[in-house]
Design a protein around this motif. Structure first.
Motif, PDB file in Angstrom:
ATOM      1  N   ALA A 159       9.000 159.501   3.933  1.00  0.00           N
ATOM      2  CA  ALA A 159       7.779 158.981   4.349  1.00  0.00           C
ATOM      3  C   ALA A 159       8.178 156.865   3.175  1.00  0.00           C
ATOM      4  CB  ALA A 159       6.253 159.406   3.595  1.00  0.00           C
ATOM      5  N   VAL A 160       7.396 156.095   4.636  1.00  0.00           N
ATOM      6  CA  VAL A 160       7.705 154.679   3.468  1.00  0.00           C
ATOM      7  C   VAL A 160       6.481 154.051   2.840  1.00  0.00           C
ATOM      8  CG1 VAL A 160       7.566 151.839   4.187  1.00  0.00           C
ATOM      9  CG2 VAL A 160       9.401 154.096   5.529  1.00  0.00           C
ATOM     10  N   VAL A 161       6.026 154.845   1.459  1.00  0.00           N
ATOM     11  CA  VAL A 161       4.975 154.031   1.097  1.00  0.00           C
ATOM     12  C   VAL A 161       5.413 153.237  -0.203  1.00  0.00           C
ATOM     13  CG1 VAL A 161       4.444 157.063   1.188  1.00  0.00           C
ATOM     14  CG2 VAL A 161       6.060 156.251  -0.711  1.00  0.00           C
ATOM     15  N   THR A 162       4.057 153.323  -0.950  1.00  0.00           N
ATOM     16  CA  THR A 162       4.504 152.133  -1.710  1.00  0.00           C
ATOM     17  C   THR A 162       4.072 152.583  -3.760  1.00  0.00           C
ATOM     18  OG1 THR A 162       4.272 150.614  -0.642  1.00  0.00           O
ATOM     19  CG2 THR A 162       3.001 149.432  -2.253  1.00  0.00           C
ATOM     20  N   VAL A 163       4.824 152.012  -4.068  1.00  0.00           N
ATOM     21  CA  VAL A 163       4.656 152.912  -5.609  1.00  0.00           C
ATOM     22  C   VAL A 163       4.606 151.221  -6.469  1.00  0.00           C
ATOM     23  CG1 VAL A 163       5.399 155.093  -5.498  1.00  0.00           C
ATOM     24  CG2 VAL A 163       7.133 152.742  -6.040  1.00  0.00           C
ATOM     25  N   LYS A 164       3.930 151.129  -7.858  1.00  0.00           N
ATOM     26  CA  LYS A 164       4.164 150.497  -8.999  1.00  0.00           C
ATOM     27  C   LYS A 164       5.158 150.415  -9.436  1.00  0.00           C
ATOM     28  CE  LYS A 164      -1.008 152.123  -9.277  1.00  0.00           C
ATOM     29  NZ  LYS A 164      -0.988 152.783  -9.030  1.00  0.00           N
ATOM     30  N   SER A 165       5.704 149.002  -9.843  1.00  0.00           N
ATOM     31  CA  SER A 165       7.000 148.932 -10.372  1.00  0.00           C
ATOM     32  C   SER A 165       6.929 149.410 -11.726  1.00  0.00           C
ATOM     33  CB  SER A 165       7.016 147.260  -9.831  1.00  0.00           C
ATOM     34  OG  SER A 165       7.942 146.911 -11.599  1.00  0.00           O
ATOM     35  N   GLU A 166       8.134 149.385 -12.137  1.00  0.00           N
ATOM     36  CA  GLU A 166       8.267 150.604 -13.565  1.00  0.00           C
ATOM     37  C   GLU A 166       8.541 149.509 -14.304  1.00  0.00           C
ATOM     38  OE1 GLU A 166      11.410 153.202 -12.988  1.00  0.00           O
ATOM     39  OE2 GLU A 166      10.189 155.259 -12.146  1.00  0.00           O
ATOM     40  N   ASP A 167       8.340 148.303 -13.573  1.00  0.00           N
ATOM     41  CA  ASP A 167       9.523 147.652 -14.764  1.00  0.00           C
ATOM     42  C   ASP A 167       8.095 146.210 -15.134  1.00  0.00           C
ATOM     43  OD1 ASP A 167      11.861 147.860 -14.394  1.00  0.00           O
ATOM     44  OD2 ASP A 167      12.286 147.076 -13.431  1.00  0.00           O
ATOM     45  N   GLU A 168       7.433 145.880 -14.107  1.00  0.00           N
ATOM     46  CA  GLU A 168       5.869 144.728 -13.736  1.00  0.00           C
ATOM     47  C   GLU A 168       4.781 145.567 -13.115  1.00  0.00           C
ATOM     48  OE1 GLU A 168       6.590 140.957 -12.346  1.00  0.00           O
ATOM     49  OE2 GLU A 168       8.013 142.208 -11.081  1.00  0.00           O
ATOM     50  N   PRO A 169       4.209 146.548 -14.093  1.00  0.00           N
ATOM     51  CA  PRO A 169       2.939 147.033 -13.793  1.00  0.00           C
ATOM     52  C   PRO A 169       1.892 146.175 -12.499  1.00  0.00           C
ATOM     53  CG  PRO A 169       2.490 145.661 -15.990  1.00  0.00           C
ATOM     54  CD  PRO A 169       3.957 145.169 -15.326  1.00  0.00           C
ATOM     55  N   GLU A 181       7.240 164.605  -5.607  1.00  0.00           N
ATOM     56  CA  GLU A 181       7.241 163.234  -6.637  1.00  0.00           C
ATOM     57  C   GLU A 181       7.254 161.934  -6.365  1.00  0.00           C
ATOM     58  OE1 GLU A 181       9.598 165.990  -7.009  1.00  0.00           O
ATOM     59  OE2 GLU A 181       8.004 166.971  -7.814  1.00  0.00           O
ATOM     60  N   ASP A 182       7.546 161.649  -6.139  1.00  0.00           N
ATOM     61  CA  ASP A 182       8.140 160.249  -5.471  1.00  0.00           C
ATOM     62  C   ASP A 182       6.103 159.786  -4.294  1.00  0.00           C
ATOM     63  OD1 ASP A 182      10.176 159.525  -6.068  1.00  0.00           O
ATOM     64  OD2 ASP A 182      11.092 159.717  -4.409  1.00  0.00           O
ATOM     65  N   LEU A 183       6.038 161.419  -3.188  1.00  0.00           N
ATOM     66  CA  LEU A 183       4.558 160.500  -2.886  1.00  0.00           C
ATOM     67  C   LEU A 183       3.783 161.074  -3.733  1.00  0.00           C
ATOM     68  CD1 LEU A 183       5.203 163.063   0.325  1.00  0.00           C
ATOM     69  CD2 LEU A 183       4.873 160.783   0.235  1.00  0.00           C
ATOM     70  N   LEU A 184       3.556 161.668  -4.789  1.00  0.00           N
ATOM     71  CA  LEU A 184       2.185 161.785  -5.679  1.00  0.00           C
ATOM     72  C   LEU A 184       2.336 160.049  -6.424  1.00  0.00           C
ATOM     73  CD1 LEU A 184       3.058 165.472  -7.276  1.00  0.00           C
ATOM     74  CD2 LEU A 184       0.776 164.784  -5.726  1.00  0.00           C
TER      75      LEU A 184
END
Ligand SMILES: Cc1cc2nc3c(=O)[nH]c(=O)nc-3n(C[C@H](O)[C@H](O)[C@H](O)COP(=O)(O)OP(=O)(O)OC[C@H]3O[C@@H](n4cnc5c(N)ncnc54)[C@H](O)[C@@H]3O)c2cc1C
Ligand code: SF4
Ligand code: SF4
Ligand code: SF4
Length: 393
Positions: A159-169, A181-184
């Motif tokens: 699935a192509v989804v969007t997460v928050k960057s770990e470096d820049e909130p 885990e990626d989906l959650l």
């Protein structure tokens, strides 16, 4: 007592002013009304009668939505439809009492009067919520739960989804998700453009053959065009089935702009747990919940969003939004057979719970969709009010 169809006054049946139209006799209070009736295209009368039980729409609505914002083309359709309208000072104007029959509004080529022209083709509309306690979604967590269902049932390989960057909130990062885990961690909305298409292309190149793609209307348009446009990348897009999961979308903002805005309010982005836009307000959950009028963010709104007319991702298989449903639920528009089938199957397998969308819910969706369709016309007004839209440098 019969009613004069022109002036709407009761009239005595013994009046000498009468006309017969399609075997029905009409009575008039005066020579003037009879003359107007005889000269009128009778289909207008028929439309007026059929509109009798519907919402009453007066000329004021046409004036507010079309004439005052300066988008009237002066085609004259409204004037031709009604005897109490005339062009005055270069604009359609009332010259007599309006009975709020709605004909002028419904005839105007600039008004939007059908549901499908507001939200596209829809097979059915729902309100739904996740049945999985680990899903912390933006609204009902339905997008994430459907992705989990599709992955765990083997219907998609990524699935192509969007997460928050770990470096820049709160910086959006599109990813190819292949695990629970990626989906959650992709649950929740980030109100900043995400470069999802590059990631979709990478997924296809890496060999994914059945992909769920999540994005707002403009991203779904990009997928649709790539799937359909000649002289493009059809040779790539023929390789994979793509389930298009569209997000309703009214705005995105410049990342630096949101950051600056929150810093000025003494809310560092790193402390923010949730951002939500509802009913013209921007709600930020950090150490406490703070709510700001959305128009305070206007100067950071992306230019593309000011000319965007698609709220509900009309080319998606399934579209998801918050408007129309109660807190903790997601509004879902099922548009294709595939979308509808998967949505019901996700419920059968215990991932989500579905209810019909209430009439008032659909009306809210239609209202927001309409404000998006006509927003371009309103920009001039917003600029006059001093809230010009410009990107932060
Ligand atoms: C920029 C934006 C603007 C929105 N505006 C409106 C609106 O005006 N009215 C309305 O009713 N709903 C709007 N929504 C949709 C709403 O916020 C929820 O996404 C939707 O109701 C689904 O909720 P959920 O709990 O089922 O989704 P969740 O289970 O929380 O899943 C959310 C999904 O959204 C994806 N996502 C998050 N941010 C982005 C992004 N920037 N680009 C691409 N994908 C992203 C995630 O990958 C995740 O898969 C907007 C969403 C976004 C991203
Ligand atoms: S057609 Fe005439 S009477 Fe009907 S709403 Fe318009 S102005 Fe009023
Ligand atoms: S029908 Fe609409 S576009 Fe045409 S003159 Fe009347 S208001 Fe203007
Ligand atoms: S408002 Fe339109 S252009 Fe802007 S992010 Fe949303 S869908 Fe894309």
């Amino acid at each position: 007592m019969p009613i004069d169809p022109i002036c709407k006054e009761p009239v005595n049946e013994s009046t000498e002013f009468r006309s017969i139209y399609k075997n029905k006799e009409y009575y008039f209070c005066s020579e003037n009304c009879k003359k107007k009736f005889d000269e009128l295209d009778k289909s207008v009368i028929r439309v007026r009668r059929s509109l009798k039980d519907k919402e009453r729409i007066s000329f004021g609505k046409l004036k507010r939505e079309i004439i005052d914002p300066g988008i009237c083309t002066l085609c004259g359709a409204c004037v031709a439809s009604c005897e109490v309208l005339a062009i005055a000072a270069g604009k359609p104007a009332l010259k007599g009492p309006c009975t709020a029959c709605g004909v002028c509004y419904n005839q105007c080529p600039r008004t939007i009067t059908t549901e499908s022209s507001l939200i596209g083709n829809v097979r059915d509309v729902f309100s739904a919520r996740s049945m999985l306690s680990e899903v912390k979604g933006q609204d009902g967590g339905v997008v994430t739960s459907m992705l989990l269902y599709a992955l765990e049932e083997g219907l998609i390989d990524s699935a192509v989804v969007t997460v928050k960057s770990e470096d820049e909130p709160w910086r959006p990062v599109p990813i190819i998700a292949q695990t629970k885990e990626d989906l959650l961690r992709s649950a929740g909305s980030i109100y900043v453009h995400s470069l999802t298409m590059e990631t979709l292309m990478s997924a296809i190149k890496r060999g994914s053959r059945s992909i769920a793609f999540v994005g707002p209307s403009c991203n779904i348009d990009a997928v649709h065009k790539m799937q359909n446009s000649p002289y493009g990348l059809l040779h790539m897009f023929m390789r994979a089935n793509i389930l298009k999961m569209g997000l309703f979308c009214m705005d995105t903002f410049n990342y630096e702009g949101i950051k600056k805005f929150l810093e000025e309010k003494a809310i560092p982005l790193s402390t923010v747990q949730e951002m939500k836009i509802r009913k013209g307000m921007f709600r930020v959950k950090a150490e406490s919940i703070q709510i700001f009028p959305l128009n305070e963010l206007d100067i950071y709104r992306n230019g593309s969003c000011t000319v965007c007319t698609d709220l509900t991702a009309e080319k998606a298989d399934l579209s998801f939004g918050g408007v129309g449903s109660k807190e903790g639920h997601t509004t879902v528009l099922a548009r294709t057979g595939l979308g509808l089938e998967l949505f019901h199957d996700a419920e059968d397998r215990g991932y989500i719970r579905i209810e019909p969308l209430a009439k008032e819910g659909l009306e809210s969706v239609l209202r927001q969709a309409k404000s998006k369709k006509v927003q371009m016309y309103m920009i001039k007004k917003r600029m006059e009010k001093g809230t010009a839209i410009k990107a932060i440098s």
